[in-house]
Design a protein around this motif. Structure first.
Motif, PDB file in Angstrom:
ATOM      1  N   ASN A 163     -21.546  38.219 -16.963  1.00  0.00           N
ATOM      2  CA  ASN A 163     -22.093  38.358 -18.300  1.00  0.00           C
ATOM      3  C   ASN A 163     -21.857  37.110 -19.124  1.00  0.00           C
ATOM      4  O   ASN A 163     -20.865  36.388 -18.921  1.00  0.00           O
ATOM      5  N   GLY A 164     -22.765  36.845 -20.060  1.00  0.00           N
ATOM      6  CA  GLY A 164     -22.573  35.843 -21.092  1.00  0.00           C
ATOM      7  C   GLY A 164     -22.350  36.537 -22.422  1.00  0.00           C
ATOM      8  O   GLY A 164     -22.737  37.693 -22.606  1.00  0.00           O
ATOM      9  N   LEU A 165     -21.735  35.843 -23.353  1.00  0.00           N
ATOM     10  CA  LEU A 165     -21.389  36.434 -24.647  1.00  0.00           C
ATOM     11  C   LEU A 165     -21.567  35.414 -25.750  1.00  0.00           C
ATOM     12  O   LEU A 165     -21.219  34.238 -25.587  1.00  0.00           O
ATOM     13  N   LEU A 166     -22.078  35.874 -26.876  1.00  0.00           N
ATOM     14  CA  LEU A 166     -22.189  35.045 -28.064  1.00  0.00           C
ATOM     15  C   LEU A 166     -21.833  35.910 -29.261  1.00  0.00           C
ATOM     16  O   LEU A 166     -22.336  37.022 -29.398  1.00  0.00           O
ATOM     17  N   VAL A 167     -20.916  35.432 -30.112  1.00  0.00           N
ATOM     18  CA  VAL A 167     -20.536  36.173 -31.315  1.00  0.00           C
ATOM     19  C   VAL A 167     -20.918  35.354 -32.538  1.00  0.00           C
ATOM     20  O   VAL A 167     -20.886  34.116 -32.505  1.00  0.00           O
ATOM     21  N   THR A 168     -21.310  36.053 -33.594  1.00  0.00           N
ATOM     22  CA  THR A 168     -21.734  35.369 -34.804  1.00  0.00           C
ATOM     23  C   THR A 168     -21.438  36.247 -36.015  1.00  0.00           C
ATOM     24  O   THR A 168     -21.323  37.466 -35.901  1.00  0.00           O
ATOM     25  N   GLU A 169     -21.313  35.623 -37.162  1.00  0.00           N
ATOM     26  CA  GLU A 169     -21.058  36.321 -38.423  1.00  0.00           C
ATOM     27  C   GLU A 169     -22.249  36.115 -39.342  1.00  0.00           C
ATOM     28  O   GLU A 169     -22.703  34.993 -39.536  1.00  0.00           O
ATOM     29  N   LEU A 170     -22.765  37.210 -39.901  1.00  0.00           N
ATOM     30  CA  LEU A 170     -23.956  37.176 -40.747  1.00  0.00           C
ATOM     31  C   LEU A 170     -23.699  37.964 -42.025  1.00  0.00           C
ATOM     32  O   LEU A 170     -22.816  38.818 -42.070  1.00  0.00           O
ATOM     33  N   PRO A 171     -24.484  37.716 -43.074  1.00  0.00           N
ATOM     34  CA  PRO A 171     -24.387  38.568 -44.261  1.00  0.00           C
ATOM     35  C   PRO A 171     -24.881  39.977 -43.935  1.00  0.00           C
ATOM     36  O   PRO A 171     -25.790  40.157 -43.135  1.00  0.00           O
TER      37      PRO A 171
ATOM     38  N   LEU B 254     -32.066  34.237 -29.112  1.00  0.00           N
ATOM     39  CA  LEU B 254     -32.093  35.633 -29.525  1.00  0.00           C
ATOM     40  C   LEU B 254     -31.263  35.847 -30.788  1.00  0.00           C
ATOM     41  O   LEU B 254     -31.649  36.618 -31.671  1.00  0.00           O
ATOM     42  N   ARG B 255     -30.142  35.164 -30.890  1.00  0.00           N
ATOM     43  CA  ARG B 255     -29.347  35.253 -32.116  1.00  0.00           C
ATOM     44  C   ARG B 255     -30.140  34.779 -33.326  1.00  0.00           C
ATOM     45  O   ARG B 255     -30.131  35.411 -34.389  1.00  0.00           O
ATOM     46  N   ASP B 256     -30.851  33.657 -33.175  1.00  0.00           N
ATOM     47  CA  ASP B 256     -31.639  33.132 -34.288  1.00  0.00           C
ATOM     48  C   ASP B 256     -32.756  34.090 -34.679  1.00  0.00           C
ATOM     49  O   ASP B 256     -33.047  34.285 -35.864  1.00  0.00           O
ATOM     50  N   LEU B 257     -33.408  34.687 -33.672  1.00  0.00           N
ATOM     51  CA  LEU B 257     -34.451  35.674 -33.972  1.00  0.00           C
ATOM     52  C   LEU B 257     -33.858  36.886 -34.687  1.00  0.00           C
ATOM     53  O   LEU B 257     -34.433  37.411 -35.647  1.00  0.00           O
ATOM     54  N   PHE B 258     -32.692  37.328 -34.245  1.00  0.00           N
ATOM     55  CA  PHE B 258     -32.041  38.486 -34.870  1.00  0.00           C
ATOM     56  C   PHE B 258     -31.730  38.176 -36.331  1.00  0.00           C
ATOM     57  O   PHE B 258     -31.983  39.007 -37.218  1.00  0.00           O
ATOM     58  N   GLU B 259     -31.192  37.020 -36.593  1.00  0.00           N
ATOM     59  CA  GLU B 259     -30.860  36.639 -37.971  1.00  0.00           C
ATOM     60  C   GLU B 259     -32.124  36.628 -38.842  1.00  0.00           C
ATOM     61  O   GLU B 259     -32.116  37.101 -39.983  1.00  0.00           O
ATOM     62  N   HIS B 260     -33.222  36.092 -38.293  1.00  0.00           N
ATOM     63  CA  HIS B 260     -34.481  36.034 -39.046  1.00  0.00           C
ATOM     64  C   HIS B 260     -34.991  37.437 -39.366  1.00  0.00           C
ATOM     65  O   HIS B 260     -35.320  37.746 -40.525  1.00  0.00           O
ATOM     66  N   TYR B 261     -35.048  38.305 -38.351  1.00  0.00           N
ATOM     67  CA  TYR B 261     -35.634  39.629 -38.581  1.00  0.00           C
ATOM     68  C   TYR B 261     -34.709  40.516 -39.414  1.00  0.00           C
ATOM     69  O   TYR B 261     -35.182  41.406 -40.134  1.00  0.00           O
ATOM     70  N   LEU B 262     -33.409  40.286 -39.337  1.00  0.00           N
ATOM     71  CA  LEU B 262     -32.493  41.049 -40.186  1.00  0.00           C
ATOM     72  C   LEU B 262     -32.810  40.774 -41.663  1.00  0.00           C
ATOM     73  O   LEU B 262     -32.810  41.690 -42.489  1.00  0.00           O
TER      74      LEU B 262
END
Length: 461
Positions: free
Chosen positions: A237-245, A446-454
């Motif tokens: 598995n790969g993993l990426l963690v991020t913090e968003l508003p 995918l993280r960038d897309l998630f941030e945009h659609y959120l």
């Protein structure tokens, strides 16, 4: 001498036990960031006492022959091994701890199936605001994993080093889930720091008027899967963690943050699949539902039940004018699904695990059915822990948690899981994927897309 207590595997545990794969271990990773310093001896004592206050976690699998009718847990008086470890601090200590959380599942044969690693002296620039890290090599004989950092730190200079401490809980998901182990950690925090770590009261919501769920694609139709990106040669598995508003929503909205996250996940995958030329199909997103209390009476084990939230391809064309209706329909679907009385994995799994034949025969049948049903497996899993209910306050020197991440296994054929939690008014997102499906670069996109659609779910009244 009293014989040890034995407990037959519940349905969820048995199905997971049947389908274990060494190349993609069934681990849940929990990562807790504290602003200060922990005393090793004191923490070990507090965590050991917390295990004793929740004795259901002190268990190991009973060995047995192929002809036995059940797997069984044996409850133990104490831990068989030292559960808490303090790896040597160093430049890559945080990254290496994340790696171990993905590739080293605590064995089921040793009590308890949980490990706690404490990484100290971490600078904030290395933690929740880390820049992306790629090219990480796993231990010999295991697949490599990719570890990502926060979107918040991509364009910022490194911050000064501090005495931040990061706790890594690694759980064998065959035995336990994330919310149960977070309950254990909250008990340890209370013992260690001497401060009340009782769960906060859940948010008050007005009574809901029962309503029928809107029309949705049939669960018998074959769902879309996440389109293949750039697979990597090593398994795991790969993993990426991020913090968003946290996403905003108008006061009195008929939908919740969980509904916003559900819509965000659906729009993200629909966008990704369009980019990769996948044929439009309905999406089905698996959502765990947890009805357990969060206080010390919380049952320890795998306590969530799974429901699937459907989306038609036409709903995900992303016309901004349609967002309010999409959020409203999603809220109606999630409420209707949560209200259903249903076994954790459905009636079929309960029948499949009935102890009428040797467990080895049921294991072979379960694995065969899993392979045959792969095309009908849901698109992805969104596990929203929600607001962390406990302060996770370890006292004056260590402080209170300011970031908590979870990640769930991401085995094929789904190949991608999305896990979210909120702490201190921030959303903590973990994307975890199978390297047979995606690369680290795919995860970052995918993280960038998630941030945009959120952000697009923050619509007006």
């Amino acid at each position: 001498m009293t014989a040890p207590v034995r407990i037959p595997f519940p349905v969820v545990d048995e199905v997971s036990r049947h389908c274990l794969q060494e190349e993609e271990p069934e681990t849940v990773h929990i990562e807790v960031h504290l602003p200060g310093h922990l005393d090793p001896a004191r923490l070990r004592k507090a965590f050991t006492e917390a295990l004793g206050r929740h004795p259901r976690i002190l268990m190991r699998e009973v060995p047995g022959g192929w002809y036995r009718r059940r797997y069984e847990w044996e409850l133990t008086a104490g831990a068989d091994v030292e559960v808490v470890s303090f790896p040597s601090p160093g430049r890559n200590a945080l990254r290496d701890a994340r790696t171990r959380a993905l590739v080293e599942a605590p064995p089921l044969s040793v009590s308890p199936p949980i490990r706690l690693e404490v990484v100290e002296g971490v600078g904030r620039a290395e933690g929740s605001e880390a820049t992306d890290i790629v090219g990480l090599q796993a231990p010999k004989g295991r697949g490599a994993v990719s570890i990502g950092g926060s979107a918040a730190g991509r364009d910022q200079p490194p911050l000064s080093r501090s005495q931040m401490t990061v706790l890594f809980l690694t759980i064998n998901h065959t035995a336990l889930d994330g919310p149960a182990c977070l309950r254990i950690l909250a008990t340890a925090a209370e013992i260690y720091g001497g401060k009340d770590n009782s769960p906060a009261a859940p948010p008050l919501r007005p009574p809901e008027t029962p309503e029928e769920a809107p029309e949705a694609p049939s669960n018998w139709s074959r769902p879309a899967h996440v389109a293949q990106g750039t697979p990597e040669p090593s398994p795991g598995n790969g993993l990426l963690v991020t913090e968003l508003p946290l996403p905003q929503r108008p006061k009195g909205s008929p939908y919740t943050v969980n509904d916003q996250l559900m819509v965000t996940t659906a729009l993200t995958i629909a966008h990704w699949n369009r980019e990769h030329g996948a044929r439009p199909r309905p999406l089905r997103i698996t959502m765990p539902v947890d009805d357990r209390p969060r206080d010390t009476t919380m049952p320890i084990g795998n306590g969530t039940r799974l429901v699937e939230v459907p989306f038609a391809p036409t709903e995900l064309s992303h016309d901004p004018a349609d967002m309010p209706d999409l959020l409203r329909r999603t809220a109606q679907r999630t409420r209707a699904l949560k209200s259903l009385s249903r076994p954790q994995l459905g009636h079929g799994a309960a029948l499949l695990t009935a102890p009428v034949t040797p467990v080895a025969w049921r294991a072979a049948l379960t694995r065969g059915l899993r392979r045959a049903a792969a095309p009908w497996t849901s698109t992805t899993l969104l596990s929203n822990i929600g607001r962390i209910p406990y302060p996770l306050d370890f006292g004056e020197e260590a402080g209170r948690a300011h970031a908590v991440w979870f990640s769930a296994p991401a085995r094929m054929p789904r190949g991608l899981t999305v896990t979210t939690a909120s702490t201190a008014g921030r959303l903590h997102l973990a994307l975890r994927w199978s390297r047979a499906l995606l690369s680290h670069g795919d995860g970052a996109h995918l993280r960038d897309l998630f941030e945009h659609y959120l952000h697009t779910t923050e619509v007006g009244p």
